[in-house]
Motif scaffolding. Sequence first.
Motif, PDB file in Angstrom:
ATOM      1  N   UNK A   1       0.662  -1.523  -0.159  1.00 50.58           N
ATOM      2  CA  UNK A   1      -0.093  -0.400   0.089  1.00 50.58           C
ATOM      3  C   UNK A   1       1.408   1.407  -0.307  1.00 50.58           C
ATOM      4  N   UNK A   2       0.748   1.856  -1.128  1.00 46.65           N
ATOM      5  CA  UNK A   2       1.892   2.616  -1.094  1.00 46.65           C
ATOM      6  C   UNK A   2       1.612   4.003   0.014  1.00 46.65           C
ATOM      7  N   UNK A   3       0.169   4.605  -0.845  1.00 44.09           N
ATOM      8  CA  UNK A   3      -0.468   5.399   0.466  1.00 44.09           C
ATOM      9  C   UNK A   3      -1.695   5.081   1.073  1.00 44.09           C
ATOM     10  N   UNK A   4      -2.298   4.744   2.374  1.00 46.59           N
ATOM     11  CA  UNK A   4      -3.197   4.096   3.008  1.00 46.59           C
ATOM     12  C   UNK A   4      -3.781   4.886   2.491  1.00 46.59           C
ATOM     13  N   UNK A   5      -3.787   6.784   2.194  1.00 46.95           N
ATOM     14  CA  UNK A   5      -4.708   7.569   2.327  1.00 46.95           C
ATOM     15  C   UNK A   5      -5.390   6.934   1.083  1.00 46.95           C
ATOM     16  N   UNK A   6      -4.744   7.277  -0.026  1.00 40.97           N
ATOM     17  CA  UNK A   6      -5.288   7.001  -1.309  1.00 40.97           C
ATOM     18  C   UNK A   6      -6.239   5.312  -1.827  1.00 40.97           C
ATOM     19  N   UNK A   7      -6.206   4.664  -0.478  1.00 38.87           N
ATOM     20  CA  UNK A   7      -6.285   3.082  -1.239  1.00 38.87           C
ATOM     21  C   UNK A   7      -7.885   3.467  -0.588  1.00 38.87           C
ATOM     22  N   UNK A   8      -9.205   2.881  -0.719  1.00 41.05           N
ATOM     23  CA  UNK A   8     -10.021   2.404  -0.139  1.00 41.05           C
ATOM     24  C   UNK A   8     -10.714   1.825   0.968  1.00 41.05           C
ATOM     25  N   UNK A   9     -10.274   1.138   0.744  1.00 40.27           N
ATOM     26  CA  UNK A   9      -9.729   0.010   1.324  1.00 40.27           C
ATOM     27  C   UNK A   9      -9.292   0.473   3.239  1.00 40.27           C
TER      28      UNK A   9
ATOM     29  N   UNK B   1      -9.258   3.886   7.781  1.00 40.88           N
ATOM     30  CA  UNK B   1      -8.202   3.342   9.090  1.00 40.88           C
ATOM     31  C   UNK B   1      -8.529   4.119  10.136  1.00 40.88           C
ATOM     32  N   UNK B   2      -8.661   3.628  11.438  1.00 38.92           N
ATOM     33  CA  UNK B   2      -8.099   4.436  12.444  1.00 38.92           C
ATOM     34  C   UNK B   2      -6.278   4.381  12.935  1.00 38.92           C
ATOM     35  N   UNK B   3      -6.060   3.918  11.963  1.00 38.95           N
ATOM     36  CA  UNK B   3      -4.356   4.094  12.555  1.00 38.95           C
ATOM     37  C   UNK B   3      -3.548   4.803  10.949  1.00 38.95           C
ATOM     38  N   UNK B   4      -4.728   5.513  10.254  1.00 39.60           N
ATOM     39  CA  UNK B   4      -4.586   5.999   9.557  1.00 39.60           C
ATOM     40  C   UNK B   4      -4.875   7.426   9.450  1.00 39.60           C
ATOM     41  N   UNK B   5      -5.833   6.986  10.323  1.00 36.45           N
ATOM     42  CA  UNK B   5      -6.509   8.956  10.255  1.00 36.45           C
ATOM     43  C   UNK B   5      -6.126   9.475  11.530  1.00 36.45           C
ATOM     44  N   UNK B   6      -5.398   8.528  12.426  1.00 33.42           N
ATOM     45  CA  UNK B   6      -5.079   8.889  13.934  1.00 33.42           C
ATOM     46  C   UNK B   6      -3.634   8.272  13.854  1.00 33.42           C
ATOM     47  N   UNK B   7      -3.017   7.688  15.422  1.00 30.98           N
ATOM     48  CA  UNK B   7      -2.270   7.769  15.752  1.00 30.98           C
ATOM     49  C   UNK B   7      -1.822   6.089  15.254  1.00 30.98           C
ATOM     50  N   UNK B   8      -0.919   5.507  14.772  1.00 27.84           N
ATOM     51  CA  UNK B   8       0.449   6.124  14.553  1.00 27.84           C
ATOM     52  C   UNK B   8       0.278   6.657  13.423  1.00 27.84           C
ATOM     53  N   UNK B   9      -0.223   6.703  12.318  1.00 24.54           N
ATOM     54  CA  UNK B   9      -0.653   7.614  10.953  1.00 24.54           C
ATOM     55  C   UNK B   9      -0.156   7.432   9.949  1.00 24.54           C
ATOM     56  N   UNK B  10      -0.420   6.122   9.794  1.00 24.44           N
ATOM     57  CA  UNK B  10       0.374   4.458   8.701  1.00 24.44           C
ATOM     58  C   UNK B  10       0.158   5.534   7.297  1.00 24.44           C
TER      59      UNK B  10
ATOM     60  N   UNK C   1       5.169   2.861   7.773  1.00 25.73           N
ATOM     61  CA  UNK C   1       6.287   4.131   7.431  1.00 25.73           C
ATOM     62  C   UNK C   1       5.035   5.005   7.603  1.00 25.73           C
ATOM     63  N   UNK C   2       5.165   6.151   7.794  1.00 28.35           N
ATOM     64  CA  UNK C   2       4.367   7.428   8.572  1.00 28.35           C
ATOM     65  C   UNK C   2       4.137   8.524   7.216  1.00 28.35           C
ATOM     66  N   UNK C   3       5.348   7.751   6.017  1.00 25.20           N
ATOM     67  CA  UNK C   3       5.017   9.031   5.383  1.00 25.20           C
ATOM     68  C   UNK C   3       4.887   7.297   3.760  1.00 25.20           C
ATOM     69  N   UNK C   4       4.248   7.900   2.686  1.00 23.44           N
ATOM     70  CA  UNK C   4       3.809   7.207   1.596  1.00 23.44           C
ATOM     71  C   UNK C   4       4.886   7.006   0.680  1.00 23.44           C
ATOM     72  N   UNK C   5       5.013   5.705  -0.354  1.00 23.14           N
ATOM     73  CA  UNK C   5       6.542   5.568  -0.396  1.00 23.14           C
ATOM     74  C   UNK C   5       6.315   4.477  -1.246  1.00 23.14           C
ATOM     75  N   UNK C   6       7.234   3.891  -2.560  1.00 16.65           N
ATOM     76  CA  UNK C   6       7.051   3.081  -3.274  1.00 16.65           C
ATOM     77  C   UNK C   6       8.095   1.691  -3.071  1.00 16.65           C
ATOM     78  N   UNK C   7       7.290   0.634  -3.455  1.00 18.24           N
ATOM     79  CA  UNK C   7       8.333  -0.590  -2.508  1.00 18.24           C
ATOM     80  C   UNK C   7       8.727  -1.606  -4.281  1.00 18.24           C
ATOM     81  N   UNK C   8      10.147  -1.272  -4.642  1.00 14.49           N
ATOM     82  CA  UNK C   8      10.676  -2.332  -5.660  1.00 14.49           C
ATOM     83  C   UNK C   8       9.838  -3.495  -5.047  1.00 14.49           C
ATOM     84  N   UNK C   9      10.310  -4.779  -7.008  1.00 13.73           N
ATOM     85  CA  UNK C   9      10.278  -6.003  -6.955  1.00 13.73           C
ATOM     86  C   UNK C   9      11.173  -6.573  -6.025  1.00 13.73           C
ATOM     87  N   UNK C  10      12.250  -5.729  -6.327  1.00 12.17           N
ATOM     88  CA  UNK C  10      13.681  -6.435  -5.596  1.00 12.17           C
ATOM     89  C   UNK C  10      13.375  -6.512  -4.179  1.00 12.17           C
TER      90      UNK C  10
END
Length: 869
Positions: free
Chosen positions: A87-95, A99-108, A131-140
């Motif tokens: 999940x690159x950016x949880x705030x952009x994922x409708x699932x 989620x309180x873990x996204x909107x609140x602590x720890x801010x996933x 991570x508490x910041x959006x990021x990407x994850x490579x195949x490696x």
Amino acid sequence: MPPLPPNELERVGALRDLQILDTQPEPHYDAVCSTAAALFSVPVALISLIDADRQWFKARCGIAAEETPRDLAFCAYAILTDDVLVVDDATADPRFASNPLVTGEPGIRFYAGAPLILRSGIRLGTLCVIDTKPRTFSAVQKGQLQNFARIVVAHVELHRERMALDTALAERTRSEARIAASEARYRVLTNALPQMVWVMTGTDGSAIYTNEQFRSYYGVIGSQRAERVSRNHPDDAAHMTAAWEQASQHERMYAVEGRLRRHDGLYRWHKLIMIPVHRDGSVVEWIGTALDIEDIVTARNSLEQTTDLLRFAQEAAGAGVWQWNLDEATVRNSPESARLHGLATEVDTTAWVDVSVKTWAASVHPEDVAQVKATHTAALRSGTTYKVEYRVRDAAVAEGYRWLMSFNRIVRDEATGRPLRVVGLDLDITERKAAEQRIAYMARHDVLTGLPNRTVFREHLEQRLSEVRRGRGRAALLCLDLDRFKSVNDTLGHLAGDDLLCQIAGRLKATLREGDVVVRLGGDEFAIIVSHLDHAHQASTLAQRVIDAVGQPLDLGGHLVTVGVTVGIALAPANGIETDALFRNADLALYRAKASSRNTYCFYEAGMDAAVEKRMQLEIEMREAVVCGDFALHYQPVLRLADEQIVGFEALMRWPHPTRGMISPEAFIPLAEETGQIVPLGDWALREACTEAASWPNDLRVAVNVSAVQFQQPGLEQSVVSALAASGLAPHRLELEITESVLVQDAEAVIACLHRLRSVGVRIALDDFGTGYSSLSYLRRFPFDKIKIDRSFIREISDPDAAAIVRAVVGIATHLGASVTAEGVETVAQLEQVRQEGCTEVQGYLISRPLLTEQATEFARGERVRAAA
């Protein structure tokens, strides 16, 4: 909340068996978390184990919490995948956006989780980094995370193997203790026995064990067999040795009686039994016992001096004993014999009863008198012991007669050989005879319906065909298969199904003429042998009579149901004069009747073999096409009438055959459902459609048809979840189309499944509404997102009746909050009328024919498409 992983009870049980639930931290798991956090430069790394209602952390880094509710856990989604869930950016994922873990602590914001899957397939949890910041994850990086997950799984498997080894060692210790205890009990037991017991080797006969009775009887004696044999009485030594040599030669148990010399020189009678102990095909030991029977032999010798009657009474031990004095022509009966022959008196039921031979014989069944006399006469001539079974009159028995087995012996004068009397022993075998009759009946009849079974069927058919082969008339064979029986059985239960079969059996028997035979072949299959046939129409008349009789309503415990029957007819000699050939041809006719319309009959015709072979070839080619991936999906657009905007596509399965060309779905879909191939085909269609739709813009939906057969097999929900996870398609963009026939199979289970799928976010549409069972209760019991009106109503929408039906469906859907799609719109006039009647969506050739994948993608990227275009 995502669905529970498959085999939830087995998975939780495995967590407990591994003894890793709620245990103290372990350094090697903590090391994996800290190393993963450092490698991927994230603040949080967790080893998460998933329970039914929570996730808890076996190891953690960068977070203080020890567990969270399962419905908030990202890992509850990751455990369902076979790959790494990113999940690159949880705030952009409708699932996860709310989620309180996204909107609140720890801010996933970023999450990557690899499932922890044991070799057995059980899913324990995940290894994840956060991570508490959006990021990407490579195949490696995904591969590196999976490697860390494998390390965790390896630790778990190693822990599991160590536990198994400890268990095995403990079991071995317990087994050794049990063996020692068993040996101690064995010695206590043998010493407690009244017999002498010894064990000798199978090679030279040396004694390797003796019990206390052996040692106290013989005194000091060596271990060699020769020393034991020397204690045998001289008069008994020869036959005892012969018995031993015969037994040792054939390696089998033997028993012999003889006198053994005690340590004080006294001989006493013993019964010796020697039992061989085999190991790897050879006798390794002999176990010997010797029981002192001195008193028994003395008593036996005394008994031999008494009369034959007393000796036989002693042996009979409660059976009916009698003696027939040949000179006086009287029979003396023991109390039990008098009871068995109906001669007992109410005055004294314990006294012996004397009757004349005439009176005694009068109780014998008339059909058995000749056999009893003949057997007795033959025994008088030969002087042998004889046995005979016969019936005697007894009002206490339901049939009025009791069965006896009589063992009899002729007693002769020792000097002259003249027969003096007959002594007999009678055993009551009435229950045995009844059991034999029941077994004989069951061997030839169906237990449930009481109809003759396959054995009788083949016998009767072969007998009748042998007469046909000799020119004695014609015959017919009708093969019957009930229609809709499985639906009744699945809906009302097996007891109702059994009741149905019994009622149908009664109706079938009622349709027969004298001389005809109806049998149950098994399941819901029956057959009728028409013994005498003048004209073929007599067979068709009987078949129609059977169809009419079976089609009448049945009362099954208060439920009125109807079933049908399909009949295949083969005539003899026209369609065969051998049993297997005629049966096969009747079965082919049945198959043709079922393939055409069911609830009808069909005569065998030449060429049906070819039709069956053609169908089988198509089935083989379809199986190959499924394996080779030769099927394709075409996509037909769905237009929203409010703004004339394309809102999605329906995925339609197609089979472009390399030699036959495009095979119609009407040809291969029913065959796929009948053979079960619709399950892998449907699974493929789900994955393919979701993957394709993921590339479409503007949240366009894709609709996939789901067969009733797919609902009957386990795994549909998992297939849907896997297809969504693998493609990344949002659940609300997937629409499953079902027909009313799906709900008929097992409405409660199907509706529960639909509710679970809908809770995930998947839309549910009721397809072809109005062409099936049209039960409005289904619309009340399940809130469909869409109702699709069948094209047959749209084709005739200019007819006021058809328009009224469309208007009614729209009214129902509007009340229930569902959209309405008109299928098969092909003209502008139809389009305008369905718009006028209130339909919200349309699809059909007027909008577009089904499109290839590439064409659908281009069509989807168009901004707006007018219906008239």
